[in-house]
Design a protein around this motif. Structure first.
Motif, PDB file in Angstrom:
ATOM      1  N   ASP A  15       0.935  -1.363   0.058  1.00  0.00           N
ATOM      2  CA  ASP A  15       0.047  -0.058  -0.004  1.00  0.00           C
ATOM      3  C   ASP A  15       0.942   1.333   0.192  1.00  0.00           C
ATOM      4  O   ASP A  15       0.595   2.243   0.764  1.00  0.00           O
ATOM      5  N   GLY A  16       2.072   1.148  -0.831  1.00  0.00           N
ATOM      6  CA  GLY A  16       2.789   2.431  -0.806  1.00  0.00           C
ATOM      7  C   GLY A  16       4.322   1.963  -0.250  1.00  0.00           C
ATOM      8  O   GLY A  16       4.333   0.900   0.438  1.00  0.00           O
ATOM      9  N   GLN A  17       5.039   2.887  -0.376  1.00  0.00           N
ATOM     10  CA  GLN A  17       6.437   2.590   0.309  1.00  0.00           C
ATOM     11  C   GLN A  17       6.669   2.467   1.857  1.00  0.00           C
ATOM     12  O   GLN A  17       5.684   3.201   2.353  1.00  0.00           O
ATOM     13  N   THR A  18       7.279   1.562   2.316  1.00  0.00           N
ATOM     14  CA  THR A  18       7.337   1.344   3.694  1.00  0.00           C
ATOM     15  C   THR A  18       8.182   2.610   4.411  1.00  0.00           C
ATOM     16  O   THR A  18       8.795   3.434   3.808  1.00  0.00           O
ATOM     17  N   LEU A  19       7.972   2.755   5.792  1.00  0.00           N
ATOM     18  CA  LEU A  19       8.843   3.752   6.454  1.00  0.00           C
ATOM     19  C   LEU A  19      10.181   3.520   6.169  1.00  0.00           C
ATOM     20  O   LEU A  19      10.834   4.467   5.908  1.00  0.00           O
ATOM     21  N   ASN A  20      10.777   2.209   6.308  1.00  0.00           N
ATOM     22  CA  ASN A  20      12.368   1.738   5.940  1.00  0.00           C
ATOM     23  C   ASN A  20      12.750   2.244   4.546  1.00  0.00           C
ATOM     24  O   ASN A  20      13.598   2.943   4.384  1.00  0.00           O
ATOM     25  N   THR A  21      11.724   2.079   3.605  1.00  0.00           N
ATOM     26  CA  THR A  21      12.336   2.308   2.245  1.00  0.00           C
ATOM     27  C   THR A  21      12.438   3.868   2.032  1.00  0.00           C
ATOM     28  O   THR A  21      13.049   4.409   1.341  1.00  0.00           O
ATOM     29  N   GLN A  22      11.330   4.777   2.723  1.00  0.00           N
ATOM     30  CA  GLN A  22      11.304   6.080   2.584  1.00  0.00           C
ATOM     31  C   GLN A  22      12.460   6.647   3.292  1.00  0.00           C
ATOM     32  O   GLN A  22      13.130   7.616   2.675  1.00  0.00           O
ATOM     33  N   ILE A  23      12.777   6.135   4.399  1.00  0.00           N
ATOM     34  CA  ILE A  23      14.091   6.608   4.925  1.00  0.00           C
ATOM     35  C   ILE A  23      15.232   6.280   4.380  1.00  0.00           C
ATOM     36  O   ILE A  23      16.356   7.238   3.807  1.00  0.00           O
ATOM     37  N   PHE A  24      15.313   5.306   3.466  1.00  0.00           N
ATOM     38  CA  PHE A  24      16.292   4.647   2.687  1.00  0.00           C
ATOM     39  C   PHE A  24      16.476   5.482   1.513  1.00  0.00           C
ATOM     40  O   PHE A  24      17.723   6.186   0.982  1.00  0.00           O
ATOM     41  N   THR A  25      15.484   6.019   1.075  1.00  0.00           N
ATOM     42  CA  THR A  25      15.361   6.752  -0.232  1.00  0.00           C
ATOM     43  C   THR A  25      15.906   8.100   0.119  1.00  0.00           C
ATOM     44  O   THR A  25      16.560   8.555  -0.703  1.00  0.00           O
ATOM     45  N   TRP A  26      15.381   8.589   1.066  1.00  0.00           N
ATOM     46  CA  TRP A  26      15.649   9.962   1.554  1.00  0.00           C
ATOM     47  C   TRP A  26      17.273   9.929   1.799  1.00  0.00           C
ATOM     48  O   TRP A  26      18.027  11.087   1.278  1.00  0.00           O
ATOM     49  N   ARG A  27      17.919   9.098   2.486  1.00  0.00           N
ATOM     50  CA  ARG A  27      19.329   9.061   2.928  1.00  0.00           C
ATOM     51  C   ARG A  27      20.307   8.596   1.613  1.00  0.00           C
ATOM     52  O   ARG A  27      21.029   9.394   1.289  1.00  0.00           O
ATOM     53  N   LYS A  28      19.805   7.677   0.867  1.00  0.00           N
ATOM     54  CA  LYS A  28      20.863   7.061   0.027  1.00  0.00           C
ATOM     55  C   LYS A  28      20.294   7.254  -1.653  1.00  0.00           C
ATOM     56  O   LYS A  28      21.083   7.100  -2.579  1.00  0.00           O
ATOM     57  N   GLY A  29      19.085   7.794  -1.812  1.00  0.00           N
ATOM     58  CA  GLY A  29      18.614   7.834  -2.926  1.00  0.00           C
ATOM     59  C   GLY A  29      18.852   8.804  -3.975  1.00  0.00           C
ATOM     60  O   GLY A  29      18.697  10.008  -3.708  1.00  0.00           O
ATOM     61  N   VAL A  30      19.270   8.767  -5.163  1.00  0.00           N
ATOM     62  CA  VAL A  30      19.278   9.900  -6.053  1.00  0.00           C
ATOM     63  C   VAL A  30      18.267   9.815  -7.216  1.00  0.00           C
ATOM     64  O   VAL A  30      18.102   8.559  -8.005  1.00  0.00           O
ATOM     65  N   ARG A  31      17.289  10.649  -7.310  1.00  0.00           N
ATOM     66  CA  ARG A  31      16.411  10.602  -8.205  1.00  0.00           C
ATOM     67  C   ARG A  31      16.797  10.655  -9.862  1.00  0.00           C
ATOM     68  O   ARG A  31      17.556  11.517 -10.170  1.00  0.00           O
ATOM     69  N   VAL A  32      16.410   9.472 -10.511  1.00  0.00           N
ATOM     70  CA  VAL A  32      16.462   9.327 -11.661  1.00  0.00           C
ATOM     71  C   VAL A  32      15.615  10.018 -12.791  1.00  0.00           C
ATOM     72  O   VAL A  32      15.815  10.780 -13.495  1.00  0.00           O
ATOM     73  N   GLY A  33      14.441   9.940 -12.377  1.00  0.00           N
ATOM     74  CA  GLY A  33      13.210  10.155 -13.311  1.00  0.00           C
ATOM     75  C   GLY A  33      12.063   9.890 -13.066  1.00  0.00           C
ATOM     76  O   GLY A  33      11.690   9.059 -11.724  1.00  0.00           O
TER      77      GLY A  33
END
Length: 127
Positions: A15-33
């Protein structure tokens, strides 16, 4: 955000991204598109991980072929940097409709609104 929504985000992935995925994306993620459906694609700094944050239902068939090739490393450049050349005869991407009302139902299927005439069918009787 209520406590119930917070707990749901910790434990549910469908049902959408989990809290852990959101934190990982915020810390390590580089938006590509982003694709036409609003799905957002990320990678980490050294490009060893690639992932997608779905806009709405999490269903793998919602990734267009252009982005699917990038996610699975068929090509290195994302469609935002190097768009794929599409042929005139190619149809637009369509989600997998299996299990939905819009799924294909051949003639004679019980899911047809008006089943085919079965006058040629004779039920077997174990007499």
């Amino acid at each position: 955000m209520g406590v119930l929504n917070f707990i749901k985000r910790i434990f549910t992935w469908w049902d959408g991204q989990t809290l852990n995925t959101q934190i990982f994306t915020w810390r390590k993620g580089v938006r590509v598109g982003e694709d036409g459906q609003g799905n957002v694609y990320y990678k980490n700094q050294d490009d060893s991980k690639r992932w997608v944050i779905f806009n709405g239902e999490i269903e793998g068939s919602r990734i267009s072929p252009d982005w699917h090739g990038w996610i699975h490393r068929t090509w290195d450049q994302p469609p935002t940097d190097q768009p794929l050349v599409h042929k005139d005869w190619e149809k637009p991407h369509q989600d997998n409709l299996t299990g939905t009302v819009l799924a294909y139902a051949p003639d004679g299927s019980l899911r047809q609104s008006r089943p085919a005439d079965r006058s040629d069918y004779e039920a077997w009787s174990p007499e």
